[in-house]
Design a protein around this motif. Structure first.
Motif, PDB file in Angstrom:
ATOM      1  N   ALA A   1      57.760  15.967  64.501  1.00 29.93           N
ATOM      2  CA  ALA A   1      56.824  15.413  63.351  1.00 29.93           C
ATOM      3  C   ALA A   1      57.760  15.570  61.946  1.00 29.93           C
ATOM      4  O   ALA A   1      58.591  16.605  62.032  1.00 29.93           O
ATOM      5  CB  ALA A   1      55.708  16.471  62.995  1.00 29.93           C
ATOM      6  N   GLN A   2      58.046  14.433  61.267  1.00 29.34           N
ATOM      7  CA  GLN A   2      58.745  14.557  60.207  1.00 29.34           C
ATOM      8  C   GLN A   2      57.985  14.117  59.097  1.00 29.34           C
ATOM      9  O   GLN A   2      57.147  13.224  58.803  1.00 29.34           O
ATOM     10  CB  GLN A   2      60.032  13.320  60.256  1.00 29.34           C
ATOM     11  N   ARG A   3      58.092  15.121  57.861  1.00 27.01           N
ATOM     12  CA  ARG A   3      56.912  14.952  56.559  1.00 27.01           C
ATOM     13  C   ARG A   3      57.546  13.495  55.932  1.00 27.01           C
ATOM     14  O   ARG A   3      58.517  13.227  55.581  1.00 27.01           O
ATOM     15  CB  ARG A   3      57.170  16.152  55.770  1.00 27.01           C
ATOM     16  N   ILE A   4      56.458  12.925  55.425  1.00 23.76           N
ATOM     17  CA  ILE A   4      56.378  11.734  54.569  1.00 23.76           C
ATOM     18  C   ILE A   4      55.503  11.964  53.438  1.00 23.76           C
ATOM     19  O   ILE A   4      54.370  12.261  53.401  1.00 23.76           O
ATOM     20  CB  ILE A   4      56.038  10.471  55.299  1.00 23.76           C
TER      21      ILE A   4
ATOM     22  N   HIS B   1      50.385  13.644  51.526  1.00 25.61           N
ATOM     23  CA  HIS B   1      51.438  13.482  52.464  1.00 25.61           C
ATOM     24  C   HIS B   1      51.040  13.404  53.748  1.00 25.61           C
ATOM     25  O   HIS B   1      50.002  13.533  54.192  1.00 25.61           O
ATOM     26  CB  HIS B   1      52.390  14.867  52.498  1.00 25.61           C
ATOM     27  N   TYR B   2      51.852  12.825  54.775  1.00 26.92           N
ATOM     28  CA  TYR B   2      51.373  12.620  56.331  1.00 26.92           C
ATOM     29  C   TYR B   2      52.537  12.859  57.238  1.00 26.92           C
ATOM     30  O   TYR B   2      53.940  13.134  56.426  1.00 26.92           O
ATOM     31  CB  TYR B   2      50.712  11.535  56.569  1.00 26.92           C
ATOM     32  N   HIS B   3      52.534  12.917  58.348  1.00 26.07           N
ATOM     33  CA  HIS B   3      53.903  13.367  59.037  1.00 26.07           C
ATOM     34  C   HIS B   3      53.886  12.121  60.094  1.00 26.07           C
ATOM     35  O   HIS B   3      53.028  11.529  60.744  1.00 26.07           O
ATOM     36  CB  HIS B   3      53.630  14.457  60.110  1.00 26.07           C
TER      37      HIS B   3
ATOM     38  N   GLY C   1      62.737  11.316  54.466  1.00 25.31           N
ATOM     39  CA  GLY C   1      64.098  11.766  54.835  1.00 25.31           C
ATOM     40  C   GLY C   1      64.582  13.282  54.887  1.00 25.31           C
ATOM     41  O   GLY C   1      63.733  13.949  54.612  1.00 25.31           O
ATOM     42  N   TYR C   2      66.042  13.350  54.901  1.00 23.41           N
ATOM     43  CA  TYR C   2      66.116  14.956  55.185  1.00 23.41           C
ATOM     44  C   TYR C   2      65.878  15.541  54.029  1.00 23.41           C
ATOM     45  O   TYR C   2      65.765  17.029  53.947  1.00 23.41           O
ATOM     46  CB  TYR C   2      67.761  15.122  55.490  1.00 23.41           C
ATOM     47  N   LEU C   3      65.949  15.065  52.674  1.00 22.00           N
ATOM     48  CA  LEU C   3      65.607  15.723  51.314  1.00 22.00           C
ATOM     49  C   LEU C   3      64.309  16.327  51.389  1.00 22.00           C
ATOM     50  O   LEU C   3      63.757  17.432  50.943  1.00 22.00           O
ATOM     51  CB  LEU C   3      65.883  14.959  50.450  1.00 22.00           C
TER      52      LEU C   3
END
Length: 748
Positions: free
Chosen positions: A513-516, A523-525, A726-728
């Motif tokens: 999962a990557q956070r958006i 937010h969502y993932h 992104g990675y940030l």
């Protein structure tokens, strides 16, 4: 009009060949008769004129009757007088008319085709042989009884149940059975001399495969020896081999010929043999010790042998024809009507050296999906016809499954031949409903030497090389490129396919999962997929490694279903720890193009009691919308259910803006290649700005990918982008780690 054209147009008229030929051929038929005197009355062993006249009727129909009448009058008026000649005409016309009329009623179509057709055998035997002979004999017996004919001694013919009647009936029966097909062929040769070539060609085609001239020669020698023994005059020192016992040895010999040499050959030869045997009967039938009995037995042998040989020849020839047809069909694709893979394997084995060209047309799959399978069939057929002018003798185009073709090329100068075929393929334009299409064709080739034991593996290698040809736009040689890299690529691809299938069956996938993050605080993932290795210590396989293989082998839709169900199961199990969580799931083109996909999602949402607004489905703009109509239908159905739809990697695909007009979506994810250089490239900045303006017009939310530092984040926020990924914001991590993070937030 020339004389040849006039003859061609009028030769079948009643006043042309049908009027002349009976008079010319009747003396030959009479010469083939064999008769003798038994107890003061004439009996026939074989009687051919009726078979001749029936053959004329079979070919010319009613137009043959004037010629038959003329031939009979010419024959019998000088010999018997006008009255007897007139009676002879009636004697022939009645059985011929009745039998031919009955035959035409029951066989209205193709009634006059060549003999040997098994479907017509029963009707021909019944009407043209049995009925014909019975009526002819009845009229003959009536003629003898009333004295219409002058027999040697007509008074002895008053008893119709005498052995003479049986012998005469068998003579007429044998004459019709053997003489009719023989004279039928003679008449057709007279009508069209070139028919003799067709006759010989059919005779050769009917022979069993493997028959040699030596076998025919041995068979002919045995026939000659047996006939010589039979035709040696009987004397006081004659043995069993020079009597009528030897006649029975003819049958197995003829059956050998019937089974091996075919109908036309054996019936023609049997007609000649029968005529000779009947003409020389006095040499093997003893005139003493029951001559009448010997004559009756010999006559019965002629009849039984003829019927047996005729039927055996018909059946075996028909079976051989069906067997050969089945063999031919086995090498022809029943749909495309082109040689298939089995035919390719056979033809490669027949040549010591060959070159094999492989044609791959991947766009046929898309065209076939939109226009139907008939387009793929006609494309291959038209391309096959278009290539024929540049193909040499024994070179063929072969149908392979899907959107592939193969061409076997003669080994001599095959490089030039491959170039000629490639140029011809590039000139080809496929016509479909008035539209000219030119799908891209990839071409690879290699040379092959016997024996060919690896054709399927070889075709796989050529298919891979044909894919390379699509990029280079020239034929790619398997030998020049080297087989090891291709073989290794195929092995790796097959191994990956097996690994993916095993992972689907056993669930050996890992969800990341990557956070958006939204600029408004929500937010969502995004759910990201990884595949486990063979061992726990192995690195995980990235999607770029296994998803292309899964798509090629039709497994991508199964992977999508597994991801959706695993995500929903996680949400159901942890709904208290992660209340109101939202997840974005990537869909492959195969899933978007399936009719039942939306209903499957609806069923899973109901099963795990997840609200539709908690799911966002991402589709890749560059390659998922090949079937735009079905994609729109699927995405619209998902939106109507309450799910949201996002276009992933927007800006990198073909005709992005044009397609955006026709597709229904809620979120637009700008590809990271534009976001990464937004501060250093004014062009990328302008592209992102134009995408933002377009999204606002479409009332779509925006997501910026690859945001890796604060400066880029500030830039995309200034453009009004709604979400940042992104990675940030966060790196991809295990889905279960969201639970740990949630517990920490609760404790704090």
């Amino acid at each position: 009009m020339s004389l040849a054209s006039w003859y061609k147009n009028n030769k079948n008229k009643w006043w042309a060949l049908p009027l002349v030929l009976p008079s010319l051929l009747l003396p030959i038929a009479v010469w083939c008769n064999a008769n003798t005197v038994m107890e003061g009355s004439r009996v026939f062993l074989v009687y051919m004129p009726l078979g001749l006249m029936t053959a004329f009727t079979l070919l010319f129909g009613w137009a043959a009757f004037p010629g038959i009448i003329l031939a009979l009058l010419i024959r019998y008026v000088p010999m018997k007088g006008e009255i007897t000649a007139l009676l002879s005409v009636i004697h022939f016309l009645i059985p011929i008319a009745v039998s031919w009329g009955g035959y035409r009623i029951f066989v209205p179509q193709r009634s006059s085709v060549m003999f040997g057709i098994i479907k017509l055998t029963a009707q021909r035997m019944l009407w043209l042989v049995i009925v014909n002979s019975v009526i002819f004999l009845i009229i003959y017996q009536l003629g003898l009884f009333f004295g219409w004919y002058d027999g040697v001694n007509s008074t002895v013919a008053e008893n119709p149940f005498h052995a003479r009647t049986l012998i005469n009936f068998q003579a007429v029966l044998v004459g019709c059975l053997t003489g009719m097909p023989f004279f039928y062929s003679i008449i057709r040769m007279c009508r069209n001399p070139r028919f003799i070539f067709s006759f010989l060609s059919r005779m050769k085609a009917q022979m069993q495969s493997g028959v040699t001239k030596g076998e025919i020669g041995i068979w002919a020698v045995i026939v000659v020896v047996l006939m010589s023994l039979l035709l040696v005059p009987i004397d006081d020192v004659s043995s069993i081999f020079t009597t009528d016992y030897t006649l029975t040895l003819i049958l197995p010999l003829m059956l050998w010929g019937a089974m091996r040499f075919g109908f036309l050959f054996i019936t023609t030869i049997w007609m000649v043999i029968l005529t000779i045997l009947c003409s020389g009967f006095q040499n093997y039938l003893p005139p003493y010790m029951g001559f009448q009995l010997h004559l009756a037995i010999a006559s019965s042998c002629y009849a039984v042998f003829s019927i047996t040989i005729y039927l055996m020849a018909v059946v075996t020839t028909r079976q051989r024809f069906l067997h050969n047809k089945a063999r031919r069909v086995a090498f022809i694709d029943p749909v495309v009507q082109m040689p298939n893979l089995r035919a390719l394997n056979r033809d490669l084995s027949r040549h010591p050296y060959s070159a094999l060209a492989f044609l791959r047309i991947p766009e046929l799959e898309l065209l076939g999906r939109n226009y139907g399978v008939q387009l793929r069939i006609q494309y291959k057929q038209q391309l096959n016809d278009y290539l024929q002018p540049v193909l040499e003798d024994r070179e063929k185009v072969y149908h392979l499954s899907g959107h592939e073709l193969a061409v076997r090329v003669n080994y001599d100068d095959y490089h030039e031949r491959i170039e000629a075929i490639d140029q011809r393929v590039k000139q080809f334009r496929f016509m479909w409903d008035g539209m000219a299409m030119q799908p891209q064709v990839g071409m690879s080739y290699c040379y092959i030497r016997q024996p060919v034991t690896h054709i399927y593996f070889l075709l796989g290698e050529l298919s891979t090389m044909a894919d390379l040809s699509l990029a280079t736009s020239k034929p790619e040689s398997l030998q020049q490129q080297g087989t090891n890299p291709v073989q290794n690529a195929i092995k790796n691809k097959v191994a990956m396919m097996n690994r993916v299938q095993s992972a689907i069956d056993s669930g050996d996938f890992v969800l990341m999962a990557q956070r958006i993050e939204g600029i408004r605080g929500d937010h969502y993932h995004e759910i990201l997929l990884r595949m486990k290795g063979d061992n726990e210590s192995d690195n995980l396989f990235m999607p770029d490694t296994f998803l292309p293989v899964a798509h090629e082998f039709g497994l991508s839709s199964k992977i999508d279903k597994w991801v959706i169900e695993a995500t929903l199961k996680f949400m159901d199990a942890h709904r208290e720890q992660l209340p109101g969580s939202r997840f974005s799931i990537n869909l492959t083109p195969a899933s978007v193009g399936r009719l039942q996909f939306a209903s499957e999602v609806k069923h899973l949402l109901a099963q795990y009691k997840i609200q539709p607004w908690q799911l966002i489905f991402e589709v890749t703009e560059s390659n998922s919308l090949t079937n735009l109509e079905q994609a729109n239908m699927t995405l619209t159905t998902l939106q109507n259910m309450g799910c949201r739809v996002a276009i992933d990697d927007f800006g990198t695909g073909y005709a992005s803006y044009a397609r955006l007009k026709d597709i229904s979506a809620d979120i637009l994810k700008i590809d990271g290649s534009f976001i990464r250089n937004i501060l250093t490239s004014s062009l990328d900045y302008q592209i992102v700005d134009s995408i933002c303006q377009l999204a606002r017009m479409k009332k779509m939310q925006l997501v910026a990918e690859y945001v890796e530092n604060e400066a880029v984040k500030a830039a995309v926020q200034s453009l009004g982008i709604d979400y940042i990924q992104g990675y940030l914001i966060g790196r991809p991590r295990l889905l279960e780690s969201l639970l740990i993070k949630q517990r920490l937030q609760v404790k704090n």
